[in-house]
Design an enzyme around this catalytic site. Structure first.
Site, PDB file in Angstrom:
ATOM      1  N   LYS A 114       0.828  -1.211   0.000  1.00  0.00           N
ATOM      2  CA  LYS A 114       0.000   0.000   0.000  1.00  0.00           C
ATOM      3  C   LYS A 114       0.861   1.260   0.000  1.00  0.00           C
ATOM      4  CE  LYS A 114      -4.261  -1.783   2.064  1.00  0.00           C
ATOM      5  NZ  LYS A 114      -5.204  -1.723   3.179  1.00  0.00           N
ATOM      6  N   LYS A 205      -8.381 -10.377  -8.235  1.00  0.00           N
ATOM      7  CA  LYS A 205      -9.356 -10.425  -7.153  1.00  0.00           C
ATOM      8  C   LYS A 205     -10.446  -9.373  -7.358  1.00  0.00           C
ATOM      9  CE  LYS A 205      -9.131  -8.942  -2.571  1.00  0.00           C
ATOM     10  NZ  LYS A 205      -8.766  -8.860  -1.174  1.00  0.00           N
ATOM     11  N   LYS A 208     -12.853  -3.670  -4.076  1.00  0.00           N
ATOM     12  CA  LYS A 208     -13.415  -2.314  -4.190  1.00  0.00           C
ATOM     13  C   LYS A 208     -12.357  -1.312  -4.599  1.00  0.00           C
ATOM     14  CE  LYS A 208     -13.046  -1.591   0.736  1.00  0.00           C
ATOM     15  NZ  LYS A 208     -13.221  -2.909   1.324  1.00  0.00           N
TER      16      LYS A 208
HETATM   17  P1  ADP Z   1     -11.438  -5.183  -0.816  1.00  0.00           P
HETATM   18  O1  ADP Z   1     -10.400  -6.127  -1.404  1.00  0.00           O
HETATM   19  O2  ADP Z   1     -12.613  -5.010  -1.681  1.00  0.00           O
HETATM   20  O3  ADP Z   1     -10.789  -3.884  -0.358  1.00  0.00           O
HETATM   21  P2  ADP Z   1     -11.271  -5.919   1.898  1.00  0.00           P
HETATM   22  O4  ADP Z   1      -9.808  -6.051   1.718  1.00  0.00           O
HETATM   23  O5  ADP Z   1     -11.792  -4.795   2.718  1.00  0.00           O
HETATM   24  O6  ADP Z   1     -11.979  -5.894   0.489  1.00  0.00           O
HETATM   25  O7  ADP Z   1     -11.794  -7.295   2.468  1.00  0.00           O
HETATM   26  C1  ADP Z   1     -12.805  -7.460   3.429  1.00  0.00           C
HETATM   27  C2  ADP Z   1     -13.048  -8.942   3.614  1.00  0.00           C
HETATM   28  O8  ADP Z   1     -13.574  -9.519   2.415  1.00  0.00           O
HETATM   29  C3  ADP Z   1     -11.782  -9.730   3.923  1.00  0.00           C
HETATM   30  O9  ADP Z   1     -12.101 -10.765   4.835  1.00  0.00           O
HETATM   31  C4  ADP Z   1     -11.384 -10.306   2.589  1.00  0.00           C
HETATM   32  O10 ADP Z   1     -10.645 -11.506   2.711  1.00  0.00           O
HETATM   33  C5  ADP Z   1     -12.726 -10.553   1.934  1.00  0.00           C
HETATM   34  N1  ADP Z   1     -12.631 -10.399   0.479  1.00  0.00           N
HETATM   35  C6  ADP Z   1     -12.394  -9.246  -0.190  1.00  0.00           C
HETATM   36  N2  ADP Z   1     -12.392  -9.449  -1.518  1.00  0.00           N
HETATM   37  C7  ADP Z   1     -12.610 -10.781  -1.695  1.00  0.00           C
HETATM   38  C8  ADP Z   1     -12.722 -11.620  -2.848  1.00  0.00           C
HETATM   39  N3  ADP Z   1     -12.597 -11.122  -4.070  1.00  0.00           N
HETATM   40  N4  ADP Z   1     -12.966 -12.925  -2.666  1.00  0.00           N
HETATM   41  C9  ADP Z   1     -13.119 -13.442  -1.421  1.00  0.00           C
HETATM   42  N5  ADP Z   1     -13.021 -12.717  -0.297  1.00  0.00           N
HETATM   43  C10 ADP Z   1     -12.770 -11.393  -0.407  1.00  0.00           C
HETATM   44 NA    NA Z   2      -8.334  -4.531   0.234  1.00  0.00          NA
END
Ligand code: ADP
Ligand code: NA
Length: 338
Positions: A114, A205, A208
């Site tokens: 990051k 992946k 967001k």
């Molecule tokens: P993002 O990647 O959208 O920023 P976060 O990192 O805030 O999402 O993840 C919040 C939760 O959702 C975590 O437990 C993460 O492992 C899960 N998560 C996020 N994206 C995915 C995905 N594409 N597939 C499965 N789990 C996910």
């Molecule tokens: Na993230």
């Protein structure tokens, strides 16, 4: 014997959770309530480690809490709260930060990723100590006053493993230095958690921060646009609904979503669509997503329509969390010499 405890948190960084959040994490939060005493936290303190707007944060914290309830997190059974409502999170983070090596924190790969994207001047000290705050989130709810009374689980995805390892190290370091206080938490890899990829870039992946609007399915999305996105999801030039992650990443991702929603396996999906093309499969998938998210969307809007009641629910959750967190901090304060 009392039920084992579980703690998990999610950042309020968007106006809706997405399908990956739901299938990868939040659906398991709901299931874990049956076997655990759960503490579920919307981690707004974590959300301010990067640039943000105060009004957006306030709104997103509420929308996040409402969605969690709509998904089935039951505030009567579980402590559902906003992290900032329980000041012990920040207080314990300070203490743990003073037990964390600068080099040790600097080895966290999520920080390196990051911060390298943001550049040194845009990177905050808060982002650097993010994993220490996460350790505090967890350790506040480990068994007190004596260790070993209950098993403690934290659901983690692959990307959180290193942070959980740091949490375990800090728990042990604190105990060694000041006497047994924390139980080192165990990772709990929930059954049936699926990793979901981007609909337009099926090897990346669904995220967001990284996905384009066409690549991500929001939980609160309206049915029309949602159907369109699924119908337009990238597949391949073939026609077979066959699970093959290397050569058919797009179709395989859609099959994984379908299987997760229906509670079956990707083999079941493959058998069911033998001989039919992508069109019928995608149509059925869109209906399955809508069947799951439609009621969640409606319930979320209902909850947001009565903000006073939502505030009361969150205040009750914070009181419940505080009862445990304050007890932990009382011990910590005494042990560290305050
Ligand atoms: P993002 O990647 O959208 O920023 P976060 O990192 O805030 O999402 O993840 C919040 C939760 O959702 C975590 O437990 C993460 O492992 C899960 N998560 C996020 N994206 C995915 C995905 N594409 N597939 C499965 N789990 C996910
Ligand atoms: Na993230």
């Amino acid at each position: 014997t009392p039920a084992p405890r579980v703690l998990s948190g999610i950042q309020p960084t968007a106006d809706s959770f997405h399908l990956g959040n739901y299938l990868g994490a939040l659906r398991q939060w709901v299931a874990l309530q049956d076997s655990h005493e759960a503490f579920y936290c919307v981690v707004d303190l974590h959300a301010i480690t990067v640039r943000y707007e105060p009004e957006a944060l306030r709104r997103r914290s509420k929308v996040s809490a409402a969605q969690l309830i709509a998904m089935g997190v039951d505030p009567e059974r579980s402590a559902l709260f906003l992290q900032s409502h329980v000041p012990e999170h920040a207080e314990l983070a300070w203490v743990l930060g003073c037990l964390t090596g600068f080099g040790e924190a600097g080895r966290m790969t999520q920080f390196k990723d990051k911060s390298s994207k943001q550049g040194a001047d845009a990177t905050t000290v808060g982002l650097f100590t993010y994993p220490v705050l996460q350790a505090a989130d967890i350790l506040l709810y480990t068994p007190t006053p004596g260790p070993g009374e209950r098993v403690f689980h934290v659901p983690v995805g692959e990307d959180q493993r290193q942070h959980l390892e740091l949490t375990r190290t800090l728990a042990q370091r604190f105990n060694h230095r000041f006497g047994d206080t924390f139980v080192a938490p165990e990772a709990y890899i929930p059954q049936g958690a699926a990793k979901i990829t981007d609909l337009q870039e099926p090897t990346a992946k669904m995220s967001k921060s990284a996905s384009s609007p066409q690549g991500i399915i929001d939980v609160l999305e309206e049915p029309g646009p949602m159907r369109k996105k699924i119908m337009r999801a990238v597949t391949d030039t073939g026609t077979e609904v066959r699970f093959d992650e290397d050569n058919k990443a797009g179709v395989s991702n859609l099959m994984r979503i379908f299987a997760a929603l229906e509670g079956g396996s990707v083999d079941d999906v493959e058998r069911r669509y033998e001989g039919s093309g992508y069109g019928q499969f995608k149509k059925d998938l869109a209906e399955a997503v809508l069947d799951t998210f439609g009621p969640i969307r409606e319930r979320t809007h209902e909850l947001l329509g009565d903000e006073a009641e939502l505030d009361r629910i969150l205040a009750r959750g914070a009181a419940r969390a505080s009862a445990v967190a304050a007890g932990t901090m009382e011990i910590v304060r005494e042990r560290v010499g305050f």
